[in-house]
Design a protein around this motif. Sequence first.
Motif, PDB file in Angstrom:
ATOM      1  N   UNK A   1       0.873  -1.370  -0.116  1.00  0.00           N
ATOM      2  CA  UNK A   1       0.330  -0.017  -0.145  1.00  0.00           C
ATOM      3  C   UNK A   1       0.966   1.373   0.072  1.00  0.00           C
ATOM      4  N   UNK A   2       0.319   2.245  -0.455  1.00  0.00           N
ATOM      5  CA  UNK A   2       0.996   3.741  -0.851  1.00  0.00           C
ATOM      6  C   UNK A   2       0.572   4.646   0.336  1.00  0.00           C
ATOM      7  N   UNK A   3       0.510   4.932   1.829  1.00  0.00           N
ATOM      8  CA  UNK A   3      -0.302   6.018   2.150  1.00  0.00           C
ATOM      9  C   UNK A   3      -0.527   7.423   1.818  1.00  0.00           C
ATOM     10  N   UNK A   4      -1.117   7.852   2.262  1.00  0.00           N
ATOM     11  CA  UNK A   4      -0.726   9.079   2.463  1.00  0.00           C
ATOM     12  C   UNK A   4      -0.003   9.910   3.413  1.00  0.00           C
ATOM     13  N   UNK A   5       0.448   8.958   4.385  1.00  0.00           N
ATOM     14  CA  UNK A   5       0.666   9.146   5.823  1.00  0.00           C
ATOM     15  C   UNK A   5       0.954   7.844   6.944  1.00  0.00           C
TER      16      UNK A   5
ATOM     17  N   UNK B   1      -5.083  -1.162   3.044  1.00  0.00           N
ATOM     18  CA  UNK B   1      -3.737  -0.556   4.387  1.00  0.00           C
ATOM     19  C   UNK B   1      -4.177  -1.287   5.705  1.00  0.00           C
ATOM     20  N   UNK B   2      -4.886  -0.994   6.257  1.00  0.00           N
ATOM     21  CA  UNK B   2      -4.973  -1.481   7.480  1.00  0.00           C
ATOM     22  C   UNK B   2      -4.398  -3.225   7.427  1.00  0.00           C
ATOM     23  N   UNK B   3      -4.706  -4.566   6.437  1.00  0.00           N
ATOM     24  CA  UNK B   3      -4.162  -5.598   6.284  1.00  0.00           C
ATOM     25  C   UNK B   3      -2.996  -5.336   5.991  1.00  0.00           C
ATOM     26  N   UNK B   4      -2.165  -4.460   5.164  1.00  0.00           N
ATOM     27  CA  UNK B   4      -0.988  -4.477   5.022  1.00  0.00           C
ATOM     28  C   UNK B   4      -0.368  -3.879   6.189  1.00  0.00           C
ATOM     29  N   UNK B   5      -0.581  -3.020   7.121  1.00  0.00           N
ATOM     30  CA  UNK B   5       0.587  -2.117   7.325  1.00  0.00           C
ATOM     31  C   UNK B   5       0.038  -2.848   9.168  1.00  0.00           C
ATOM     32  N   UNK B   6      -1.258  -3.623  10.044  1.00  0.00           N
ATOM     33  CA  UNK B   6      -1.712  -3.939  11.137  1.00  0.00           C
ATOM     34  C   UNK B   6      -2.083  -2.637  11.654  1.00  0.00           C
ATOM     35  N   UNK B   7      -2.310  -1.862  11.370  1.00  0.00           N
ATOM     36  CA  UNK B   7      -2.627  -0.624  12.430  1.00  0.00           C
ATOM     37  C   UNK B   7      -4.012  -0.733  12.637  1.00  0.00           C
TER      38      UNK B   7
END
Length: 217
Positions: free
Chosen positions: A119-123, A162-168
């Motif tokens: 994922x490419x987060x905006x932040x 994005x939640x899945x990729x980062x685990x946040x």
Amino acid sequence: GRRDYVADQGGVEVKTFMMLQGSEDWHRAKRGIPSASNFDRILTNKTGKLSAQADDYIAELVSEMLSPFLPERAESYTSNAMRFGQENEAEARRYYQMERDLDVQQIGGCMTDDGRLWCSPDGLVSDDGGLELKAPLPKTHAKYLLKEGSLLDDYRQQVHGALIVTGRAWWDLMSFSMGMPPVLIRVTPNGDTDALKVALDRFCDLYAAALAKVRAA
């Protein structure tokens, strides 16, 4: 510049890339990896099943992985809507930081440690959050204001991806347009996240099989 590191985020190993989004290094790092911005091509919102576009996306990823050239979208073409969004994203980020009183770290992207998802987060926000900014044309933003929930409907798979990729623990999705109130939604893992995880596992297995088939040929 570029700096890669692996962090344990909520039990998920995440590799983070610090190059500029849109740069050649960025395109090379993510080439051939399913990306959250395309997860709506994998799982449909309405049926909860693999999308009819999944096969086309697999073919696209195989070509990215095996071709010596950067993907076509690495070229400089941008639409008017894309240019508008790029020009207004910085203002949207400043508004978000003031509104939430949180620090936003700009990065190139995040990849699961097994290299299967990107994922490419905006932040990245604080220690446990993330940010996806949309700076659409004014008429599109007005739609998000007038139709409750339509912003998340449009970007559901991207945000849960994005939640899945980062685990946040949470992800803020914000639409911003000068002169109108923003639309700001906080998304946390739920049944949609679980359904997407299942679909992504299935998709990655199909992609791996397709890649092996082409390589064997």
